[in-house]
Scaffold this motif. Structure first.
Motif, mmCIF file in Angstrom:
data_model
loop_
_atom_site.group_PDB
_atom_site.id
_atom_site.type_symbol
_atom_site.label_atom_id
_atom_site.label_comp_id
_atom_site.label_asym_id
_atom_site.label_seq_id
_atom_site.Cartn_x
_atom_site.Cartn_y
_atom_site.Cartn_z
ATOM 1 N N ASN A 61 -3.382 -7.540 -8.994
ATOM 2 C CA ASN A 61 -2.459 -7.739 -9.983
ATOM 3 C C ASN A 61 -2.755 -8.552 -11.260
ATOM 4 O O ASN A 61 -2.409 -8.171 -12.309
ATOM 5 C CB ASN A 61 -1.303 -8.619 -9.376
ATOM 6 N N SER B 214 -4.770 -5.864 -13.298
ATOM 7 C CA SER B 214 -3.947 -4.984 -13.832
ATOM 8 C C SER B 214 -3.127 -5.222 -15.017
ATOM 9 O O SER B 214 -2.893 -4.593 -16.187
ATOM 10 C CB SER B 214 -2.615 -4.317 -12.867
ATOM 11 N N VAL C 265 -6.957 1.712 -14.866
ATOM 12 C CA VAL C 265 -5.594 1.605 -14.042
ATOM 13 C C VAL C 265 -6.376 1.127 -12.658
ATOM 14 O O VAL C 265 -7.287 1.763 -12.187
ATOM 15 C CB VAL C 265 -4.808 2.822 -14.170
ATOM 16 N N PHE C 266 -5.529 0.135 -11.983
ATOM 17 C CA PHE C 266 -5.941 -0.440 -10.567
ATOM 18 C C PHE C 266 -4.938 0.559 -9.861
ATOM 19 O O PHE C 266 -3.843 0.696 -9.577
ATOM 20 C CB PHE C 266 -5.861 -1.607 -10.189
ATOM 21 N N HIS C 267 -5.443 1.177 -8.549
ATOM 22 C CA HIS C 267 -4.820 1.904 -7.464
ATOM 23 C C HIS C 267 -5.267 0.894 -6.210
ATOM 24 O O HIS C 267 -6.357 0.800 -6.127
ATOM 25 C CB HIS C 267 -5.150 3.139 -7.359
ATOM 26 N N PHE C 268 -4.298 0.514 -5.210
ATOM 27 C CA PHE C 268 -4.558 -0.119 -4.080
ATOM 28 C C PHE C 268 -4.116 0.593 -2.917
ATOM 29 O O PHE C 268 -2.996 1.137 -2.922
ATOM 30 C CB PHE C 268 -3.805 -1.488 -4.047
ATOM 31 N N HIS C 269 -4.760 0.833 -2.056
ATOM 32 C CA HIS C 269 -4.540 1.753 -0.912
ATOM 33 C C HIS C 269 -4.836 0.677 0.455
ATOM 34 O O HIS C 269 -5.908 0.413 0.631
ATOM 35 C CB HIS C 269 -5.452 2.892 -0.685
ATOM 36 N N ARG D 288 -10.430 4.057 -14.054
ATOM 37 C CA ARG D 288 -9.837 4.143 -12.816
ATOM 38 C C ARG D 288 -10.414 3.399 -11.712
ATOM 39 O O ARG D 288 -11.789 3.534 -11.698
ATOM 40 C CB ARG D 288 -9.197 5.465 -12.316
ATOM 41 N N ASP E 190 -10.051 2.232 -7.834
ATOM 42 C CA ASP E 190 -9.672 2.277 -6.220
ATOM 43 C C ASP E 190 -9.984 1.295 -5.555
ATOM 44 O O ASP E 190 -11.340 1.128 -5.348
ATOM 45 C CB ASP E 190 -9.844 3.738 -5.848
ATOM 46 N N THR F 156 -9.662 0.120 -1.702
ATOM 47 C CA THR F 156 -8.916 0.435 -0.361
ATOM 48 C C THR F 156 -9.424 -0.408 0.727
ATOM 49 O O THR F 156 -10.639 -0.816 0.779
ATOM 50 C CB THR F 156 -9.675 1.740 0.002
#
Length: 158
Positions: free
Chosen positions: A24, A27, A34-38, A76, A78, A80
């Motif tokens: 956060n 971001s 762009v951050f993506h959280f899985h 990007r 990611d 995880t």
């Protein structure tokens, strides 16, 4: 700083929450990626570590990921979280330029850097912090496709 790293103040903590907080923060401040959280439906990921030092680990891995992305590429990252047997693993994957094969063996060596700024202590410090929490760090990389750094910690849960 590297030589004067404080002794870890380990405690039971939730790796998922800490990773989310770091994401956060990045971001909100990063315009380059762009951050993506899985989280693979993991609601909690209890480990034994120093919260402040682990935040440094995430900050360093995220900063490196962003800096590895060429200016012309839409960035990007990611992140995880997964569980494997009795460990939690966080993977930080970027779509950057990858790590040159001739420097792969030097990545965790203090004072080694491929950047024009910095002292080359980030990944050495990161490795030190992870290992002082009984964790492990490793990476995979592909030229012009990016790198994935993995950190693994023993779970406090059965």
């Amino acid at each position: 700083d590297f030589a004067k790293m404080p002794k870890p103040d380990n405690e039971g903590m939730d790796l998922r929450d800490l990773a989310l907080n770091a994401i956060n923060l990045f971001s909100e401040t990063s315009e380059r990626a762009v951050f993506h959280f899985h989280d693979n439906n993991l609601k909690k990921a209890w480990i034994w570590a120093d919260k402040e030092q682990l935040l440094r680990v995430f900050n360093n891995l995220f900063r490196n990921a962003i800096q590895a992305i060429p200016e012309f590429r839409e960035g990007r990252v990611d992140v995880t979280l997964s569980r494997q047997n009795h460990s939690f693993i966080v993977a930080v994957k970027d779509n950057g330029s990858g790590i040159d094969p001739e420097v792969i063996d030097k990545i965790f060596v203090p004072n080694f850097t491929t950047k024009t700024a910095g002292m080359g202590l980030g990944l050495a410090m990161t490795k030190n912090i992870v290992e002082s929490s009984n964790g492990r760090i490793w990476f995979e990389t592909a030229k012009d496709k990016g790198s994935t750094f993995y950190i693994s910690f023993p779970s406090l849960e059965e």
